[in-house]
Motif scaffolding. Structure first.
Motif, PDB file in Angstrom:
ATOM      1  N   ASN A  50       0.853  -1.188   0.000  1.00  0.00           N
ATOM      2  CA  ASN A  50       0.000   0.000   0.000  1.00  0.00           C
ATOM      3  C   ASN A  50       0.886   1.235   0.000  1.00  0.00           C
ATOM      4  O   ASN A  50       2.111   1.136   0.190  1.00  0.00           O
ATOM      5  N   PRO A  51       0.303   2.429  -0.201  1.00  0.00           N
ATOM      6  CA  PRO A  51       1.135   3.638  -0.336  1.00  0.00           C
ATOM      7  C   PRO A  51       2.006   3.936   0.880  1.00  0.00           C
ATOM      8  O   PRO A  51       3.049   4.592   0.747  1.00  0.00           O
ATOM      9  N   ASP A  52       1.606   3.476   2.064  1.00  0.00           N
ATOM     10  CA  ASP A  52       2.348   3.796   3.280  1.00  0.00           C
ATOM     11  C   ASP A  52       3.364   2.730   3.694  1.00  0.00           C
ATOM     12  O   ASP A  52       4.104   2.919   4.653  1.00  0.00           O
ATOM     13  N   SER A  53       3.375   1.609   2.995  1.00  0.00           N
ATOM     14  CA  SER A  53       4.278   0.518   3.365  1.00  0.00           C
ATOM     15  C   SER A  53       5.593   0.629   2.612  1.00  0.00           C
ATOM     16  O   SER A  53       5.722   1.372   1.633  1.00  0.00           O
ATOM     17  N   SER A  54       6.583  -0.108   3.062  1.00  0.00           N
ATOM     18  CA  SER A  54       7.870  -0.150   2.371  1.00  0.00           C
ATOM     19  C   SER A  54       7.808  -1.192   1.258  1.00  0.00           C
ATOM     20  O   SER A  54       6.893  -2.015   1.200  1.00  0.00           O
ATOM     21  N   PHE A  55       8.787  -1.146   0.367  1.00  0.00           N
ATOM     22  CA  PHE A  55       8.831  -2.135  -0.697  1.00  0.00           C
ATOM     23  C   PHE A  55       9.113  -3.518  -0.112  1.00  0.00           C
ATOM     24  O   PHE A  55       9.974  -3.677   0.744  1.00  0.00           O
ATOM     25  N   LYS A  56       8.365  -4.523  -0.605  1.00  0.00           N
ATOM     26  CA  LYS A  56       8.490  -5.891  -0.090  1.00  0.00           C
ATOM     27  C   LYS A  56       9.082  -6.858  -1.109  1.00  0.00           C
ATOM     28  O   LYS A  56       9.710  -7.840  -0.744  1.00  0.00           O
ATOM     29  N   GLU A  90      15.572  -1.048 -16.935  1.00  0.00           N
ATOM     30  CA  GLU A  90      14.303  -0.322 -16.783  1.00  0.00           C
ATOM     31  C   GLU A  90      13.743  -0.616 -15.390  1.00  0.00           C
ATOM     32  O   GLU A  90      13.416  -1.757 -15.072  1.00  0.00           O
ATOM     33  N   ILE A  91      13.630   0.401 -14.549  1.00  0.00           N
ATOM     34  CA  ILE A  91      13.161   0.226 -13.169  1.00  0.00           C
ATOM     35  C   ILE A  91      11.840   0.956 -12.969  1.00  0.00           C
ATOM     36  O   ILE A  91      11.703   2.129 -13.325  1.00  0.00           O
ATOM     37  N   SER A  92      10.855   0.254 -12.408  1.00  0.00           N
ATOM     38  CA  SER A  92       9.547   0.861 -12.151  1.00  0.00           C
ATOM     39  C   SER A  92       9.023   0.405 -10.794  1.00  0.00           C
ATOM     40  O   SER A  92       9.619  -0.453 -10.144  1.00  0.00           O
ATOM     41  N   GLU A  93       7.902   0.993 -10.379  1.00  0.00           N
ATOM     42  CA  GLU A  93       7.316   0.695  -9.076  1.00  0.00           C
ATOM     43  C   GLU A  93       5.842   0.372  -9.225  1.00  0.00           C
ATOM     44  O   GLU A  93       5.182   0.844 -10.159  1.00  0.00           O
ATOM     45  N   LEU A  94       5.325  -0.429  -8.297  1.00  0.00           N
ATOM     46  CA  LEU A  94       3.910  -0.783  -8.300  1.00  0.00           C
ATOM     47  C   LEU A  94       3.409  -0.880  -6.867  1.00  0.00           C
ATOM     48  O   LEU A  94       4.063  -1.476  -6.014  1.00  0.00           O
ATOM     49  N   THR A  95       2.238  -0.292  -6.629  1.00  0.00           N
ATOM     50  CA  THR A  95       1.544  -0.427  -5.348  1.00  0.00           C
ATOM     51  C   THR A  95       0.298  -1.269  -5.583  1.00  0.00           C
ATOM     52  O   THR A  95      -0.454  -1.019  -6.529  1.00  0.00           O
TER      53      THR A  95
END
Length: 219
Positions: A171-177, A191-196
């Protein structure tokens, strides 16, 4: 063994743009990754490896009852045994490996085998994947985010270079897992990206829904 978010994410995110002819699923469990790639690609050969007897039986049943049963086959073997016996190279290798790293074990040996890193050490995974991967092939894996630096460093020793990385948080408030990483044999810009995954409990982000919509009956 339930189908987890990790497997669904990896199966949906992994690139099939190179139109792989052959796919290998390492540590198949119920076979969900193989089934997802059968749905997403035109690969004519999709092999899976599963060491746990119960999971192997379930995987085989799932393959036989799927619309793609003529393209799917599961081997009951360890990765080391399989690598020694098989001469074939694969265009796409995918793995959702066991990486539960706490220093205790439960009374359920099957669950332990599926979850504990000593069932499939990362070094063995990388070593065998490098031997089984075709020259132009792709290796796709999901690991704990905290393990990413050491995993990338070890991968370089086997001539595997990261081409895509996805960092995942709950979720938006958690750290990357989690880190989803695609490797090739060629060094290039990563290529680096992020997903919630969720905005709130069971309220999924549009990015997650778009990525996984073809694999959920309800979202």
């Amino acid at each position: 063994m339930k189908i987890g978010t990790d497997g669904v994410l990896l199966g949906a995110w992994t690139s099939v743009e190179k139109n792989p002819f052959s796919v290998l699923d390492i540590g198949a469990g119920t076979g969900v990754l193989s089934l997802m790639l059968a749905q997403r690609s035109f690969a004519e050969l999709i092999d899976a490896i599963e060491i746990d007897a119960d999971a192997y039986e379930q995987c085989t049943d799932n393959f036989e009852n799927s619309p793609w049963n003529d393209r799917l086959f599961c081997y009951h073997a360890s990765l080391e045994e399989f690598t020694e016996e098989i001469d074939d190279k694969y265009d796409l290798i995918i793995s959702n490996p066991p990486f539960y790293s706490e220093d205790y074990k439960t009374e359920d040996s099957s669950r332990d085998l599926a979850r504990f890193a000593d069932a499939l050490p990362f070094e063995e995974l990388l070593s065998c994947a490098s031997k089984l991967l075709s020259p132009e092939g792709t290796f796709s894996v999901i690991i704990p985010f905290k393990e990413e630096p050491s995993f990338l460093s070890k991968a370089l020793e086997y001539g595997l270079y990261p081409s895509r990385i996805l960092h995942v948080k709950g979720n938006p408030d958690s750290s990357f897992k989690r880190s989803l990483i695609e490797f090739s044999r060629y060094q290039a810009t990563t290529e680096i990206s992020e997903l919630t995954i969720e905005i709130s409990r069971h309220n999924y982000t549009e990015v997650y829904k778009e990525l996984t919509k073809d694999f959920y009956l309800k979202m």
